[in-house]
Design a protein around this motif. Structure first.
Motif, PDB file in Angstrom:
ATOM      1  N   THR A  11       6.810  28.485  -7.028  1.00 18.02           N
ATOM      2  CA  THR A  11       7.700  27.203  -7.139  1.00 18.02           C
ATOM      3  C   THR A  11       7.392  26.643  -5.919  1.00 18.02           C
ATOM      4  O   THR A  11       7.252  27.089  -4.526  1.00 18.02           O
ATOM      5  CB  THR A  11       8.975  28.214  -7.004  1.00 18.02           C
ATOM      6  N   ILE A  19       5.027  17.822  -7.009  1.00 17.06           N
ATOM      7  CA  ILE A  19       6.918  17.394  -6.397  1.00 17.06           C
ATOM      8  C   ILE A  19       6.418  15.828  -6.284  1.00 17.06           C
ATOM      9  O   ILE A  19       5.737  16.169  -5.547  1.00 17.06           O
ATOM     10  CB  ILE A  19       6.959  18.825  -5.914  1.00 17.06           C
ATOM     11  N   GLY A  34      11.582  15.380  -4.508  1.00 21.79           N
ATOM     12  CA  GLY A  34      11.833  16.185  -4.615  1.00 21.79           C
ATOM     13  C   GLY A  34      12.449  16.680  -5.815  1.00 21.79           C
ATOM     14  O   GLY A  34      12.337  17.982  -6.515  1.00 21.79           O
ATOM     15  N   THR A  44       9.161  18.364 -10.579  1.00 19.78           N
ATOM     16  CA  THR A  44       8.523  19.134 -10.774  1.00 19.78           C
ATOM     17  C   THR A  44       7.359  19.449 -11.367  1.00 19.78           C
ATOM     18  O   THR A  44       8.235  19.255 -12.762  1.00 19.78           O
ATOM     19  CB  THR A  44       8.545  20.324  -9.798  1.00 19.78           C
ATOM     20  N   SER A  53       8.023  23.015  -3.650  1.00 19.61           N
ATOM     21  CA  SER A  53       9.633  22.860  -2.838  1.00 19.61           C
ATOM     22  C   SER A  53       9.022  21.300  -1.508  1.00 19.61           C
ATOM     23  O   SER A  53       7.889  21.869  -0.997  1.00 19.61           O
ATOM     24  CB  SER A  53      10.701  23.614  -2.150  1.00 19.61           C
ATOM     25  N   ARG A  54       9.743  20.871  -1.074  1.00 19.02           N
ATOM     26  CA  ARG A  54       9.046  20.300  -0.807  1.00 19.02           C
ATOM     27  C   ARG A  54      10.768  19.587   0.601  1.00 19.02           C
ATOM     28  O   ARG A  54      11.725  19.822   0.528  1.00 19.02           O
ATOM     29  CB  ARG A  54       8.853  19.052  -0.405  1.00 19.02           C
ATOM     30  N   ASP A  55      10.596  20.241   1.894  1.00 17.19           N
ATOM     31  CA  ASP A  55      11.424  19.508   3.170  1.00 17.19           C
ATOM     32  C   ASP A  55      10.760  17.720   3.910  1.00 17.19           C
ATOM     33  O   ASP A  55      10.306  17.618   4.468  1.00 17.19           O
ATOM     34  CB  ASP A  55      11.340  20.369   3.635  1.00 17.19           C
TER      35      ASP A  55
END
Length: 122
Positions: free
Chosen positions: A69, A51, A55, A58, A71-73
């Motif tokens: 899947t 990613i 974000g 991908t 994802s990142r925060d």
């Protein structure tokens, strides 16, 4: 440099799900592309998903498309890998990695976690 710690691995039956987390320390986390690699016994380490720093982009290996899947925060300095419809061939040690590359080779990523084992039983 970014320090990475993975969690969330374990044993699951085929068809089940797991969510891996990778907690990062370091002020520059949000500037790095993040990848989840995996390595099965006797096989080379391969990039499963990656990613971009924002974000917005991908990448998925063909073998995991539609099932995994990423994802990142960035506010939590954490990247995730949601793995659904797991198969025995997904069994591997999963590593989180950080880099400034858009590549898919392990050597292009500069910081690595210690890995977490994922085992999928048939």
């Amino acid at each position: 440099q970014v320090q990475l710690v993975e969690s969330g691995g374990g044993l699951v039956q085929a068809g089940g799900s797991l969510r891996l987390s990778c907690a990062a320390s370091g002020r520059t986390f949000s500037t790095y592309r993040m990848g989840w690699f995996r390595q099965a016994p006797g096989k080379e380490r391969e990039l499963a998903a990656a990613i971009s720093w924002s974000g917005g982009r991908t990448y998925y290996a063909d073998s995991v498309k539609g099932r995994f899947t990423i994802s990142r925060d960035n506010a939590k300095n954490t990247v995730y890998l949601q793995m659904n419809s797991l198969k025995p061939e997904d069994t591997a040690v999963y590593y989180c990695a950080a880099g400034e590359t858009t590549g898919t080779f392990p050597g292009e990523y500069k910081d690595w976690g210690q890995g977490t084992q994922v085992t999928v039983s048939s």
